[in-house]
Design an enzyme around this catalytic site. Structure first.
Site, short mmCIF file in Angstrom:
data_model
loop_
_atom_site.label_atom_id
_atom_site.label_comp_id
_atom_site.label_asym_id
_atom_site.label_seq_id
_atom_site.Cartn_x
_atom_site.Cartn_y
_atom_site.Cartn_z
N GLY A 64 0.83 -1.19 -0.02
CA GLY A 64 0.04 -0.08 0.01
C GLY A 64 0.91 1.42 0.01
N GLY A 75 -0.49 4.88 -1.00
CA GLY A 75 -1.74 5.59 -0.37
C GLY A 75 -1.20 6.78 0.56
CD GLN A 76 -3.90 10.39 4.96
OE1 GLN A 76 -4.33 9.43 5.65
NE2 GLN A 76 -3.91 11.28 5.28
CB ILE A 119 -2.94 -2.60 -5.98
CG1 ILE A 119 -3.77 -1.38 -5.63
CG2 ILE A 119 -2.91 -3.59 -5.05
CD1 ILE A 119 -5.05 -1.28 -5.11
CB ILE A 164 -2.62 -6.98 0.76
CG1 ILE A 164 -2.46 -7.63 2.22
CG2 ILE A 164 -4.35 -6.48 0.75
CD1 ILE A 164 -2.04 -6.76 3.17
CE1 TYR A 221 -9.94 1.74 8.71
CE2 TYR A 221 -10.62 2.99 10.55
CZ TYR A 221 -9.77 2.67 9.64
OH TYR A 221 -8.45 3.35 9.73
CE LYS A 279 -7.50 -0.29 10.20
NZ LYS A 279 -6.32 -0.70 9.60
C1 AKB Z 1 -10.68 7.33 9.14
O1 AKB Z 1 -11.35 8.49 9.43
O2 AKB Z 1 -11.29 6.31 8.80
C2 AKB Z 1 -9.10 7.23 9.59
C3 AKB Z 1 -9.16 6.66 10.86
C4 AKB Z 1 -9.14 7.55 12.02
O3 AKB Z 1 -8.79 5.32 10.97
N1 AKB Z 1 -8.52 8.44 9.18
#
Ligand code: AKB
Length: 318
Positions: free
Chosen positions: A8, A11-12, A35, A55, A143, A147
């Site tokens: 990656g 990316g940012q 990618i 990945i 998300y 995590k």
């Molecule tokens: C998001 O906003 O999804 C990310 C983070 C805080 O993990 N910047």
């Protein structure tokens, strides 16, 4: 000297971290994994090796690790929080399927692995202020689910197989180099772009909504310092709370106005992002990171704002 693979890398975080790692470990020793559709360009492409490493394809990861004798993998592949809500299956495939591939390669070929976690790994029932290192983590976003699962999976590989996995829980990251895409904290980057371009900023997050934020140079240092930390001092591994500043839209707006007095902001709250933001902590307690590997941020809101405005003015010729 390490041999590093960054998955990656365009990316940012990856675009800046890859260059910083090359500065430390040598250009030839840091492979930019990318990618299709997100190929490295410019300095990132020209300064060192680059390989196609999706990945979700374990063979591609293993091939790159063998070819470059990689001993450390930075796994930065992920969909950010708002995008992950729209594409939950893809978020799981990249965040957990991809992590599993990476950990298996690391187990077989003996690599250390850094995989960032996030403030998004907490949910609405965690303590909001001074959120402890070890507390309830029941996120309500895909998300966050990836995590927390990633933290547990990484700890499992460390305990069960001795894979050297380490991680930090990143706040919203602010940078003038590569824009984020699809995060809940993106407004805190976009606001600087509007200020410098002379545009009115339309804020998607309601006033009074506090979230942890961090300037990219501190975040990059954290990612490198945790991987360099003495393992004997580490009580935790996946993942450390880190923090440097916490603010709501009014605070960052008023800070920018100190330097751009005619800057205007209006609110047009995005219900998706607002809901996610409200479920996250206001401010993490990063005592364990400070004690176990001497974590210390360098930028506060004022120092970050001055640097962001200066760098973006140069970028846009303003
Ligand atoms: C998001 O906003 O999804 C990310 C983070 C805080 O993990 N910047």
């Amino acid at each position: 000297m390490k041999n590093v693979l960054v998955i990656g890398s365009t990316g940012q975080i990856g675009s800046e971290l890859t260059m910083k790692l090359r500065g430390i470990y040598g250009n030839g020793n840091v492979v930019a994994g990318y990618i299709k559709g997100a190929e490295p360009k410019g300095e990132l492409l020209e300064s060192g090796p680059a390989e196609l490493v999706d990945i979700t394809n374990a063979e591609q990861i293993a091939d790159a690790v063998r070819k470059y004798k990689v001993d450390t993998i930075y796994n930065l592949a992920a969909l950010l929080s708002a995008v992950a809500e729209a594409k939950p299956l893809l978020a799981w495939k990249i965040g957990i399927g991809g992590l599993m591939n990476t950990l298996e390669v690391a187990r077989e070929l003996k690599c250390a692995v850094f995989t960032p976690s996030s403030i998004g790994s907490f949910g609405p029932n965690a303590p909001k202020d001074g959120t402890p290192q070890d507390t309830i983590q029941q996120p309500r976003t895909m998300y966050g689910v990836t995590k927390v699962s990633g933290e547990l999976l990484s700890n499992y590989y460390a305990l069960k197989f001795g894979v050297d996995t380490r991680s930090v829980r990143f706040p919203g990251l602010i940078s003038y180099v590569t824009p984020p895409g699809g995060g809940t904290t993106d407004y805190a980057v976009d606001i600087y772009y509007s200020a410098v371009k002379g545009e009115k900023f339309i804020c998607p997050i309601q006033k009074g909504t506090f979230m942890d934020m961090m300037y990219m140079p501190d975040a990059l240092r954290a990612a490198i310092e945790i991987m360099e930390a003495n393992p004997e001092r580490l009580v935790h591994r996946n993942s450390f709370n880190i923090a440097s500043m916490s603010f709501d839209p009014e605070i960052i707006y008023n800070k920018i106005k100190e330097y751009v007095p005619d800057f205007e902001m209006v609110y047009e709250v995005d219900p998706l992002r607002q809901g996610i933001a409200e479920s996250w902590p206001n401010r993490l307690d990063d005592t364990c990171a400070r004690m176990e590997w001497d974590w210390k941020p360098e930028y506060d809101l004022d120092a970050m704002t001055r640097d962001m405005l200066e760098k973006l003015r140069i970028k846009f010729g303003k």
